[in-house]
Design an enzyme around this catalytic site. Structure first.
Site, PDB file in Angstrom:
ATOM      1  NE  ARG A  39      -6.987  16.311 181.020  1.00 49.71           N
ATOM      2  CZ  ARG A  39      -6.711  15.887 179.794  1.00 49.71           C
ATOM      3  NH1 ARG A  39      -7.673  15.379 179.040  1.00 49.71           N
ATOM      4  NH2 ARG A  39      -5.496  15.992 179.301  1.00 49.71           N
ATOM      5  CE  LYS A 200       9.405   5.085 167.178  1.00 51.40           C
ATOM      6  NZ  LYS A 200       8.485   5.057 166.045  1.00 51.40           N
ATOM      7  N   GLY A 357       0.902  12.481 179.323  1.00 47.46           N
ATOM      8  CA  GLY A 357       0.109  11.307 179.713  1.00 47.46           C
ATOM      9  C   GLY A 357       0.894  10.162 180.319  1.00 47.46           C
ATOM     10  N   GLY A 380      -0.617  17.129 175.385  1.00 48.82           N
ATOM     11  CA  GLY A 380      -0.103  17.869 174.234  1.00 48.82           C
ATOM     12  C   GLY A 380       0.270  19.309 174.548  1.00 48.82           C
TER      13      GLY A 380
HETATM   14  P1  AMP Z   1       6.685   8.620 175.023  1.00 48.61           P
HETATM   15  O1  AMP Z   1       5.229   8.509 174.655  1.00 48.61           O
HETATM   16  O2  AMP Z   1       7.558   9.057 173.908  1.00 48.61           O
HETATM   17  O3  AMP Z   1       6.895   9.400 176.305  1.00 48.61           O
HETATM   18  O4  AMP Z   1       7.167   7.123 175.284  1.00 48.61           O
HETATM   19  C1  AMP Z   1       6.679   6.348 176.321  1.00 48.61           C
HETATM   20  C2  AMP Z   1       6.947   4.908 175.998  1.00 48.61           C
HETATM   21  O5  AMP Z   1       8.328   4.692 175.824  1.00 48.61           O
HETATM   22  C3  AMP Z   1       6.505   3.977 177.099  1.00 48.61           C
HETATM   23  O6  AMP Z   1       5.435   3.212 176.628  1.00 48.61           O
HETATM   24  C4  AMP Z   1       7.737   3.106 177.357  1.00 48.61           C
HETATM   25  O7  AMP Z   1       7.434   1.744 177.477  1.00 48.61           O
HETATM   26  C5  AMP Z   1       8.583   3.352 176.142  1.00 48.61           C
HETATM   27  N1  AMP Z   1      10.017   3.126 176.407  1.00 48.61           N
HETATM   28  C6  AMP Z   1      10.768   3.752 177.307  1.00 48.61           C
HETATM   29  N2  AMP Z   1      12.024   3.274 177.301  1.00 48.61           N
HETATM   30  C7  AMP Z   1      12.067   2.311 176.366  1.00 48.61           C
HETATM   31  C8  AMP Z   1      13.092   1.445 175.883  1.00 48.61           C
HETATM   32  N3  AMP Z   1      14.337   1.476 176.391  1.00 48.61           N
HETATM   33  N4  AMP Z   1      12.778   0.585 174.894  1.00 48.61           N
HETATM   34  C9  AMP Z   1      11.524   0.554 174.396  1.00 48.61           C
HETATM   35  N5  AMP Z   1      10.519   1.355 174.799  1.00 48.61           N
HETATM   36  C10 AMP Z   1      10.783   2.215 175.773  1.00 48.61           C
END
Ligand code: AMP
Length: 399
Positions: A39, A200, A357, A380
């Site tokens: 940054r 999620k 991130g 964000g």
């Molecule tokens: P996000 O912050 O929503 O972008 O999620 C990122 C996180 O999702 C990372 O830490 C990954 O390890 C996790 N992730 C991605 N695919 C999977 C999966 N199939 N099962 C569990 N965790 C996952």
């Protein structure tokens, strides 16, 4: 929000003027040392330009999450020292961002000189966007330059409030970020693809809903793909999934169909019985996930198909990993797809924009971040832009 109303710093007379320059100096640190200076590096050119043109630059920024009062742990002083190394000139430090101490530092700046003022969040008025606090800060400057796109999703005193007191301009990094995102989302070369992954569905519903209305292909991977597959009756064993969002997943798929957006889901997966590095893994069709196993990455057939989809596209927006990329070997899906996007970008057939991130960490781990057309410094704010939300810090500059 009328982006064409944004005023840039190009060509304005800044010689001898006190410029309040809002940056995002909220960089990761460990024991007072900056561990990732990205940054800071990204504002150097803009600072050098203003300095060369004779501006007297007072940098404002938040840092960490102090409790509304000064504390040593959240002081910007070590960050100012790191910035000085990057701009190759001394950077003064003001122990407050309002009042006599700040005024003494700013008034003492000669044309071309730079100071960093202490953490704006040491004052409660910052996050409350208190007009009286904004007015106090505004006294220090003749004009305001906001170059902190990554803080623009917050309506705080130094991202929004100051625009009510001073002639206000979008800084060069702010313009770069907005131009890249507009190029990918608002005025893209088609066909367009979005890769959305991560843990999620629940955290990315507004993004998925906005994207299906905008892109031609929506590639979904990561844990969130499990919920989509499960909502169609696929058995995902012990995989991370959110059954309470089956209806949402189906609604998103229906909306996609109506808008002519093709949703691409994994057809095979790398599964394991343990969520740990080096766990024994196997590749299976998504229709044959063992009941005691969990999906931790997309499989080779999915990678091949998704890669082919990217090859047919001209623009790509990427947020979120395709699997649990932090633990080997479950980063392969993310890394291989990222490498392909990088190859297409270098060949000039794809404009690729990524942000958030975890995404940037994943692209760095794949070794391809520098080959993407644009990597946003924002987390964000990048996500809220993908959601189609108006960012208060940007909107304020367009008024
Ligand atoms: P996000 O912050 O929503 O972008 O999620 C990122 C996180 O999702 C990372 O830490 C990954 O390890 C996790 N992730 C991605 N695919 C999977 C999966 N199939 N099962 C569990 N965790 C996952």
């Amino acid at each position: 929000m009328k982006l064409e109303n944004l005023k840039t710093t190009a060509g304005i007379d800044v010689a001898g003027k006190r410029v309040l320059y809002r940056a995002d100096l909220n960089v990761p640190t460990k024991e007072g040392r900056v561990t990732d200076a990205t940054r800071l590096e990204r504002i150097v050119a803009g600072l050098e330009d203003l300095s060369r043109r004779g501006a007297r630059i007072a940098i404002l920024s938040h840092f960490g999450r102090p409790k509304g009062g000064p504390d040593k742990e959240n002081s910007l002083e070590p960050v100012a020292a790191e910035l000085a190394k990057l701009v190759g000139q001394p950077v003064r430090f003001g122990s407050d961002c309002v009042g006599g101490a700040a005024a003494a530092i700013v008034d003492g700046l000669k044309p071309g000189e730079i100071a960093v003022l202490e953490n704006t969040r040491f004052h409660k008025g910052e996050e409350k966007n208190d007009p009286a606090f904004a007015a106090e800060v505004a006294k220090l400057g003749d004009l305001f330059v906001n170059d902190a796109f990554s803080a623009a999703h917050r309506a705080h005193a130094t991202t929004e409030g100051l625009t009510h007191h001073l002639p206000s301009y979008a800084g060069p990094l702010m313009m770069e970020e907005i131009t890249a995102l507009s190029r990918a989302l608002e005025k893209p070369e088609r066909p367009t693809a979005a890769v959305v992954g991560g843990a999620k569905v629940s955290t990315k519903i507004p993004i998925l809903t906005n994207l299906v209305a905008k892109v031609d292909k929506l590639i979904i991977g990561g844990g969130m793909a499990n919920t989509f597959l499960q909502s169609m009756g696929v058995m995902v064993g012990q995989s991370l999934s959110e059954p309470e969002f089956h209806a949402t997943a189906r609604e998103i798929m229906t909306a996609a169909k109506e808008k002519g957006c093709e949703i691409v889901l994994p057809s095979d997966a790398v599964v394991a019985r343990e969520f740990k590095a080096g766990a024994v893994s196997e590749t299976v069709s998504v229709h044959a996930v063992p009941m005691d196993a969990m999906i931790l990455d997309i499989g080779p057939a999915s990678i091949q198909h998704m890669t082919a989809v990217l090859r047919g596209c001209r623009t790509l927006l990427w947020n979120g990993p395709m699997g649990a990329f932090e633990i080997s070997p479950f980063g392969e899906g993310t890394f291989t797809l990222a490498r392909e996007a990088a190859v297409l970008t270098k060949a000039g057939t794809l404009v690729s924009v990524a942000g958030g991130g975890d995404t940037v960490a994943a692209l760095n781990a794949a070794g391809v971040a520098s080959d993407f057309s644009y990597i946003s410094t924002a987390g964000g704010a990048f996500l809220e832009w993908l959601e189609g939300k108006e960012l208060p810090g940007v909107a304020a500059l367009t008024r």
